[in-house]
Design an enzyme around this catalytic site. Structure first.
Site, short mmCIF file in Angstrom:
data_model
loop_
_atom_site.label_atom_id
_atom_site.label_comp_id
_atom_site.label_asym_id
_atom_site.label_seq_id
_atom_site.Cartn_x
_atom_site.Cartn_y
_atom_site.Cartn_z
N ASP A 103 41.36 71.00 46.68
CA ASP A 103 42.24 69.89 46.76
C ASP A 103 41.36 69.52 46.10
O ASP A 103 40.02 69.67 45.80
CB ASP A 103 41.16 69.85 47.96
CG ASP A 103 41.43 67.67 48.48
OD1 ASP A 103 41.64 67.03 47.29
OD2 ASP A 103 41.02 67.38 49.42
N TYR B 37 50.39 54.36 40.07
CA TYR B 37 50.71 55.48 39.46
C TYR B 37 51.78 55.57 37.73
O TYR B 37 50.96 56.50 37.21
CB TYR B 37 52.27 56.04 40.45
CG TYR B 37 52.92 57.32 39.80
CD1 TYR B 37 52.56 58.09 39.94
CD2 TYR B 37 54.07 57.30 39.63
CE1 TYR B 37 52.53 59.54 39.93
CE2 TYR B 37 54.51 59.02 38.41
CZ TYR B 37 54.14 59.92 39.15
OH TYR B 37 54.53 61.01 38.76
#
Lengths: 231, 258
Positions: free
Chosen positions: B67, B161
Site C-alpha cells: 500500500d 486527478y
C-alpha cells in the site's frame, strides 16, 4: 469588460504578487489584497477573509501569485523529511485548490483569473523537485478550472516568469521571504533585452482583461523574454 | 510479445497498483521481457491473476503487500525484492487513489478528497523515489511514473486527478536532472487504456465508451498489456539509455499537442 475595475490579489506579501498589487494600486486600480499571514490552505479562513474583503459584491479580476517561500529551498529529494516535502510540494497545491475554490464565489461572470507561477516546471530544475511538482500541478489545475468555469465566461490563464523574478518582483535587492534565490542552470539566453518582469506581467494582465482576450482560457503565457521557447 | 523477449532478462522491477488495469498489463509486459516482477498490491489475494499473467509470459512474479500510502509497506516491499533477488532495476509507480475515476465537484468538495489523490499520486511518488534511490543508483536503473493525458490537458470532470498527474510530470523533469549524474533515468507514460472503470462503463454506458473511442484516431482504447506495456518496458530498458525527463503519451493519437 474593457478594464478590470476591481482586482483581488492573493500573495504571500513578497515577490511578484506584492509588486503587481503595488503597481496596480499606484496607477489607480481598485486592488483588494489578502493579508500575507492568512493560511491559504485553510478553507474556512480563506472563505472568511475573502468574504470580508470583497463584501457582498464581486471582483472582476483575480491575480493569484502565492507560493510559500519554503518551496524555494533547494535540496535533493533524498534529504527531505516528510514534513519538508509536504511544505514544499503539497502545501502549495493545497493552497491553489482552496484559493481557487473560494475565488469561484467572489469572481463575477466574465471575470478574469490569472495565476502567476515560476517557469521552473517547464524544464525541471535539480534540487527543486517539490517546487517543480507543485507548479505543474497548479498549472494543470488551472486548466481544469478554466474548462469548468467557461460556461460563466470566466477565463483562467497562467503567466510564468523566471524564478528570481517570481521571488523578488520589483524588490530585486530584497529578501524573498528569508530564502535565497536558488541557482537555476542557464537553459538558454533570453532572445529579448533585459527588462522588468513586473512590467511584462502587468502588460499581459492588461491584455487578458480586454474583450479581445475573451477567448483565451487555459493558456500558458511565458514572460521570460524568450529564454525557454516551449515546443 | 516476442519483441520484448530478453529486454529485461534477470532485471528486478517493482510495479505498484499491479492488481488490475494498466498495472496488471504492464506487469505482464515486464514478464514477457524476462523480468522478475514485484507485483505491488494492497491486498495480496488481489494479485493472483497478475502473477499468473507474469508467469505465463515468461517472467517471475513476486507478490508484495505494498500500500503506497504506508511508508513501512513500500519500504518493506523494496527491501524484500533486493534481499531476495539482489538488485532493483526499476520502479513503476502506477497506483492511484480508489477515487480516481470519480468525478470531482471542485467548487464544493473538501481537502479530504484532495488528500485522497495527493497521498497516492504525489506523496508516494516522492517516497518511493527516496526509498528506491540507493538501489537504483547501484544498477543505474529507471523510475517510471504512470501519468495521464489528463495531467497535460486538464480534465473538467477530474480536476484533482489532473493536478496530481501533472505534479508527476513536473517531478519527472526535475528529478531527471537531479539524478542524471547517477545515471538513473526518470520518465513517465501518459496512457489511454482500458481500465476496470472503463470495463464497467462498457457495460453500463456503452455509448459513452463509443464516444471516447471516437476521439481516438486509432479508433480504440489501448490494451494495458499489448499497447501500454511495451513502451513502459522500453523506457525501463537499456534501449532507452539516453531517454530521461520525458513523458511518452501512449493514447492512440488522442492527445497530440504535448
Amino acid at each position: 469588460m474593457a478594464t478590470a475595475s476591481r482586482t483581488l490579489v492573493i500573495t504571500t506579501g513578497s515577490g511578484i504578487g506584492a509588486s503587481v498589487a503595488e503597481r496596480l494600486r499606484d496607477r489607480g486600480d481598485v486592488v483588494i489584497e489578502t493579508d500575507p499571514s492568512l493560511d491559504l490552505a485553510n478553507a474556512h479562513a480563506v472563505s472568511g477573509a475573502l468574504g470580508s474583503l470583497v463584501g457582498s459584491g464581486t471582483v472582476d479580476r483575480v491575480v493569484l501569485a502565492a507560493i510559500d517561500p519554503s518551496a524555494f529551498r533547494a535540496a535533493p529529494i533524498t534529504s527531505l523529511s516528510e514534513e519538508e516535502w509536504d511544505q514544499a510540494a503539497e502545501y502549495p497545491m493545497r493552497t491553489a485548490f482552496v484559493v481557487l475554490q473560494q475565488v469561484h464565489t467572489v469572481i463575477a461572470d466574465g471575470g478574469r483569473v490569472v495565476l502567476i507561477l515560476p517557469t521552473v516546471a517547464t524544464t525541471g530544475v535539480a534540487d527543486l523537485v517539490p517546487l517543480c511538482s507543485a507548479v505543474e500541478a497548479i498549472r494543470v489545475m488551472a486548466k481544469a478550472v478554466a474548462r469548468r468555469w467557461g460556461a460563466r465566461s470566466i477565463t483562467v490563464n497562467t503567466i510564468e516568469v523566471e524564478l528570481a523574478a517570481f521571488m523578488l518582483g520589483d524588490d530585486v535587492e530584497g529578501d524573498a521571504g528569508g530564502v535565497d534565490v536558488p541557482v537555476v542552470p542557464v537553459l538558454g539566453q533570453p532572445a529579448l533585452p533585459p527588462g522588468s518582469a513586473v512590467d511584462d506581467v502587468l502588460g499581459l494582465l492588461d491584455m487578458l482583461a480586454t474583450p479581445a482576450a475573451a477567448a483565451i482560457t487555459g493558456a500558458l503565457l511565458v514572460a521570460d523574454r524568450g529564454t525557454v521557447m516551449q515546443p | 510479445m516476442s519483441g520484448l523477449q530478453g529486454l529485461m532478462e534477470g532485471r528486478v522491477v517493482l510495479v505498484t497498483g499491479a492488481g488490475a488495469g494498466v498495472g496488471r498489463g504492464v506487469s505482464a509486459a515486464f514478464g514477457s521481457a524476462g523480468a522478475i516482477v514485484g507485483i505491488g498490491v494492497r491486498r495480496p489475494e488481489a494479485a493472483e491473476e497478475t502473477a499468473a499473467d507474469v508467469a505465463a509470459a515468461g517472467g517471475t512474479p513476486v507478490i508484495l503487500r505494498c500500500d503506497v500510502t504506508d511508508a513501512e509497506q513500500s519500504a518493506a516491499a523494496i527491501t524484500q525484492l533486493v534481499s531476495d533477488y539482489g538488485r532493483l532495476d526499476a520502479v513503476i509507480h502506477n497506483a492511484v487513489s480508489g477515487r480516481s475515476s470519480e468525478a470531482t465537484d471542485f467548487e464544493n468538495t473538501t481537502l479530504e478528497e484532495w488528500e485522497d489523490h495527493a497521498t497516492v499520486t504525489v506523496r508516494a511518488t516522492w517516497r518511493l523515489a527516496v526509498q528506491a534511490y540507493p538501489h537504483l543508483q547501484k544498477t543505474q536503473g529507471a523510475y517510471l511514473l504512470m501519468s495521464s493525458p489528463a495531467g497535460i490537458e486538464g480534465s473538467e470532470r477530474a480536476p484533482f486527478y489532473s493536478a496530481v498527474k501533472a505534479a508527476q510530470r513536473g517531478f519527472v523533469r526535475a528529478l531527471a536532472r537531479e539524478w542524471g549524474p547517477d545515471h538513473i533515468r526518470v520518465n513517465s507514460v501518459a496512457p489511454l487504456a482500458i481500465s476496470p472503470a472503463l470495463e464497467n462503463m462498457k457495460i453500463l454506458e456503452p455509448e459513452r465508451v463509443k464516444r471516447i473511442e471516437g476521439l481516438v484516431p486509432l479508433g480504440r482504447l489501448g490494451d494495458p498489456e499489448t499497447d501500454i506495456g511495451p513502451p513502459s518496458v522500453f523506457l525501463c530498458s537499456d534501449e532507452a539509455r539516453y531517454v530521461t525527463g520525458q513523458t511518452l503519451v501512449v493514447s492512440g493519437g488522442r492527445f497530440t499537442s504535448l
